[in-house]
Write a protein that holds these residues in place. Structure first.
Motif, PDB file in Angstrom:
ATOM      1  N   THR A   4      -2.910 -11.022  -5.173  1.00 56.89           N
ATOM      2  CA  THR A   4      -2.323 -11.076  -4.529  1.00 56.89           C
ATOM      3  C   THR A   4      -2.556  -9.637  -4.084  1.00 56.89           C
ATOM      4  OG1 THR A   4      -0.789 -11.209  -7.217  1.00 56.89           O
ATOM      5  CG2 THR A   4      -0.132  -9.213  -5.887  1.00 56.89           C
ATOM      6  N   ALA A   5      -3.331  -8.905  -3.616  1.00 62.34           N
ATOM      7  CA  ALA A   5      -4.507  -8.447  -2.899  1.00 62.34           C
ATOM      8  C   ALA A   5      -4.676  -8.586  -1.550  1.00 62.34           C
ATOM      9  CB  ALA A   5      -5.459  -7.334  -3.790  1.00 62.34           C
ATOM     10  N   SER A   6      -4.725  -9.885  -1.630  1.00 63.76           N
ATOM     11  CA  SER A   6      -4.831 -10.393  -0.344  1.00 63.76           C
ATOM     12  C   SER A   6      -3.528 -10.721   0.072  1.00 63.76           C
ATOM     13  CB  SER A   6      -5.417 -12.012  -0.059  1.00 63.76           C
ATOM     14  OG  SER A   6      -6.459 -11.746  -0.789  1.00 63.76           O
ATOM     15  N   VAL A   7      -2.265 -11.116   0.297  1.00 63.53           N
ATOM     16  CA  VAL A   7      -0.940 -10.865   0.518  1.00 63.53           C
ATOM     17  C   VAL A   7      -0.744  -9.749   0.768  1.00 63.53           C
ATOM     18  CG1 VAL A   7       0.870 -11.625  -0.222  1.00 63.53           C
ATOM     19  CG2 VAL A   7      -0.329 -13.162  -0.521  1.00 63.53           C
ATOM     20  N   GLU A   8      -0.722  -8.372   0.120  1.00 63.19           N
ATOM     21  CA  GLU A   8      -0.291  -6.932  -0.047  1.00 63.19           C
ATOM     22  C   GLU A   8      -1.164  -6.642   1.377  1.00 63.19           C
ATOM     23  OE1 GLU A   8       2.039  -5.423  -1.476  1.00 63.19           O
ATOM     24  OE2 GLU A   8       2.725  -6.746  -2.767  1.00 63.19           O
ATOM     25  N   ARG A   9      -2.132  -7.420   1.256  1.00 60.00           N
ATOM     26  CA  ARG A   9      -2.814  -6.642   2.629  1.00 60.00           C
ATOM     27  C   ARG A   9      -2.715  -6.928   4.071  1.00 60.00           C
ATOM     28  NH1 ARG A   9      -7.860  -7.551   0.335  1.00 60.00           N
ATOM     29  NH2 ARG A   9      -8.455  -9.095   1.558  1.00 60.00           N
ATOM     30  N   CYS A  10      -2.613  -8.166   4.003  1.00 57.43           N
ATOM     31  CA  CYS A  10      -1.399  -8.785   4.970  1.00 57.43           C
ATOM     32  C   CYS A  10       0.041  -7.984   5.070  1.00 57.43           C
ATOM     33  CB  CYS A  10      -1.842 -10.510   4.923  1.00 57.43           C
ATOM     34  SG  CYS A  10      -3.444 -11.297   5.200  1.00 57.43           S
ATOM     35  N   PHE A  11       0.731  -8.250   4.583  1.00 60.61           N
ATOM     36  CA  PHE A  11       1.754  -6.859   4.642  1.00 60.61           C
ATOM     37  C   PHE A  11       2.251  -6.003   5.033  1.00 60.61           C
ATOM     38  CE2 PHE A  11       3.658 -10.930   2.464  1.00 60.61           C
ATOM     39  CZ  PHE A  11       5.031 -11.192   3.203  1.00 60.61           C
ATOM     40  N   SER A  12       0.534  -5.410   4.783  1.00 61.46           N
ATOM     41  CA  SER A  12       0.605  -3.788   5.201  1.00 61.46           C
ATOM     42  C   SER A  12       0.106  -3.949   6.476  1.00 61.46           C
ATOM     43  CB  SER A  12      -0.632  -3.591   4.182  1.00 61.46           C
ATOM     44  OG  SER A  12      -0.126  -2.926   3.369  1.00 61.46           O
ATOM     45  N   LYS A  33       3.132  -4.675   8.843  1.00 61.79           N
ATOM     46  CA  LYS A  33       4.192  -3.552   9.096  1.00 61.79           C
ATOM     47  C   LYS A  33       3.741  -2.759  10.183  1.00 61.79           C
ATOM     48  CE  LYS A  33       6.178  -0.417   6.286  1.00 61.79           C
ATOM     49  NZ  LYS A  33       5.907   0.404   4.919  1.00 61.79           N
ATOM     50  N   LEU A  34       2.303  -2.308  10.240  1.00 56.33           N
ATOM     51  CA  LEU A  34       1.251  -1.865  11.392  1.00 56.33           C
ATOM     52  C   LEU A  34       1.583  -2.626  12.541  1.00 56.33           C
ATOM     53  CD1 LEU A  34      -1.781  -0.209   9.203  1.00 56.33           C
ATOM     54  CD2 LEU A  34       0.529   0.684   9.762  1.00 56.33           C
ATOM     55  N   LEU A  35       1.732  -3.731  12.725  1.00 55.54           N
ATOM     56  CA  LEU A  35       1.883  -4.307  14.155  1.00 55.54           C
ATOM     57  C   LEU A  35       3.223  -4.548  14.622  1.00 55.54           C
ATOM     58  CD1 LEU A  35      -0.903  -7.117  13.404  1.00 55.54           C
ATOM     59  CD2 LEU A  35      -0.875  -4.839  14.950  1.00 55.54           C
ATOM     60  N   LYS A  36       4.216  -5.141  13.343  1.00 56.98           N
ATOM     61  CA  LYS A  36       5.427  -5.365  14.294  1.00 56.98           C
ATOM     62  C   LYS A  36       6.313  -4.351  14.469  1.00 56.98           C
ATOM     63  CE  LYS A  36       8.339  -9.160  14.276  1.00 56.98           C
ATOM     64  NZ  LYS A  36       8.575  -9.952  15.249  1.00 56.98           N
ATOM     65  N   PHE A  61       1.232 -14.784  18.769  1.00 59.33           N
ATOM     66  CA  PHE A  61       0.375 -14.684  19.095  1.00 59.33           C
ATOM     67  C   PHE A  61       0.934 -13.405  18.182  1.00 59.33           C
ATOM     68  CE2 PHE A  61       0.054  -9.943  21.097  1.00 59.33           C
ATOM     69  CZ  PHE A  61      -0.750 -10.097  21.702  1.00 59.33           C
ATOM     70  N   LEU A  62       1.396 -13.115  17.115  1.00 60.55           N
ATOM     71  CA  LEU A  62       1.417 -12.160  16.221  1.00 60.55           C
ATOM     72  C   LEU A  62       0.685 -12.754  15.011  1.00 60.55           C
ATOM     73  CD1 LEU A  62       2.749  -9.819  14.107  1.00 60.55           C
ATOM     74  CD2 LEU A  62       4.913 -11.565  13.711  1.00 60.55           C
ATOM     75  N   ASN A  63       0.719 -14.081  14.860  1.00 56.05           N
ATOM     76  CA  ASN A  63      -0.471 -14.378  13.749  1.00 56.05           C
ATOM     77  C   ASN A  63      -1.766 -14.683  14.332  1.00 56.05           C
ATOM     78  OD1 ASN A  63       1.196 -15.454  11.690  1.00 56.05           O
ATOM     79  ND2 ASN A  63       1.710 -17.758  12.567  1.00 56.05           N
ATOM     80  N   ASP A  64      -2.308 -15.343  15.404  1.00 56.03           N
ATOM     81  CA  ASP A  64      -3.182 -14.168  15.926  1.00 56.03           C
ATOM     82  C   ASP A  64      -3.479 -12.252  15.977  1.00 56.03           C
ATOM     83  OD1 ASP A  64      -3.514 -16.942  16.700  1.00 56.03           O
ATOM     84  OD2 ASP A  64      -3.025 -16.287  18.965  1.00 56.03           O
ATOM     85  N   GLU A  65      -2.900 -11.539  16.436  1.00 54.53           N
ATOM     86  CA  GLU A  65      -3.387 -10.318  15.998  1.00 54.53           C
ATOM     87  C   GLU A  65      -3.330 -10.015  14.593  1.00 54.53           C
ATOM     88  OE1 GLU A  65      -3.293  -6.633  17.567  1.00 54.53           O
ATOM     89  OE2 GLU A  65      -3.070  -8.374  18.184  1.00 54.53           O
ATOM     90  N   LEU A  66      -2.559 -10.383  13.576  1.00 56.33           N
ATOM     91  CA  LEU A  66      -2.553 -10.139  12.435  1.00 56.33           C
ATOM     92  C   LEU A  66      -4.136 -10.873  11.819  1.00 56.33           C
ATOM     93  CD1 LEU A  66       0.472 -11.742  10.778  1.00 56.33           C
ATOM     94  CD2 LEU A  66      -0.498  -9.259   9.983  1.00 56.33           C
TER      95      LEU A  66
END
Length: 173
Positions: A115-123, A126-129, A140-145
């Motif tokens: 859960t913590a890993s998924v939350e960190r990815c979504f956070s 949100k900053l990148l997109k 490109f979004l996957n690479d940037e994430l």
């Protein structure tokens, strides 16, 4: 009034489902007031691929015996969390005797990390997109994430090796 404010903040932070999960996981505590066999069975029912109907029946019996064997053992009375419980179960060999209880414990510990890993990815997403980056490709979004989430791994990459790898790629215009 302060308690009401804290409760309001708590309910705003966690959904009903998350609150139930936390309550079910808290039932793994061997404190007399927290250990709740019915909540642990509810938690196991959420993992329908890991616990079939016969496992749930066996788990109910194992939980009862496990609890009474642990409260009589001094080593289990001073535990500070489910992480320590898992270590002590392995060191005492109880993970073999109560394999379904241990399986439930492992799943609960895994849920926290996942859960913590998924939350960190979504956070990070949100900053990148942003509106300016809204039209970038999915690749490109996957690479940037990946670059933003796994910064610890990328810090270990040496610049010279990265340059060599880039130079070995096909020539570009």
């Amino acid at each position: 009034m302060v308690v009401d404010m804290q409760l309001t903040e708590y309910w705003d932070q966690f959904s009903k489902t998350n609150t139930q999960l936390l309550e079910y996981m808290g039932a793994l505590s061997l404190c007399d007031s927290l250990f709740d066999k019915s909540n642990l069975l509810k938690l196991a029912k959420l993992y329908k691929y890991d616990f079939d109907d016969s496992d749930l029946i066996d788990l109910e019996g194992q939980l009862e015996i496990f609890y009474y064997s642990c409260i009589k053992d001094e080593r289990f009375t001073t535990l500070k969390g489910i992480f320590e419980l898992s270590h002590l179960m392995v060191s005492t060999g109880k993970h073999r005797s109560y394999h379904l209880v241990y399986k439930l414990l492992k799943l609960a510990l895994t849920l926290l990390v996942a859960t913590a890993s998924v939350e960190r990815c979504f956070s990070k997403m949100k900053l990148l997109k942003t509106d300016l980056r809204n039209k970038i490709s999915v690749d490109f979004l996957n690479d940037e994430l990946l670059w933003n989430v796994e910064t610890d791994a990328f810090v270990k990459v040496e610049n010279e090796k990265l340059i060599e790898q880039f130079q070995m790629m096909s020539t570009r215009r």
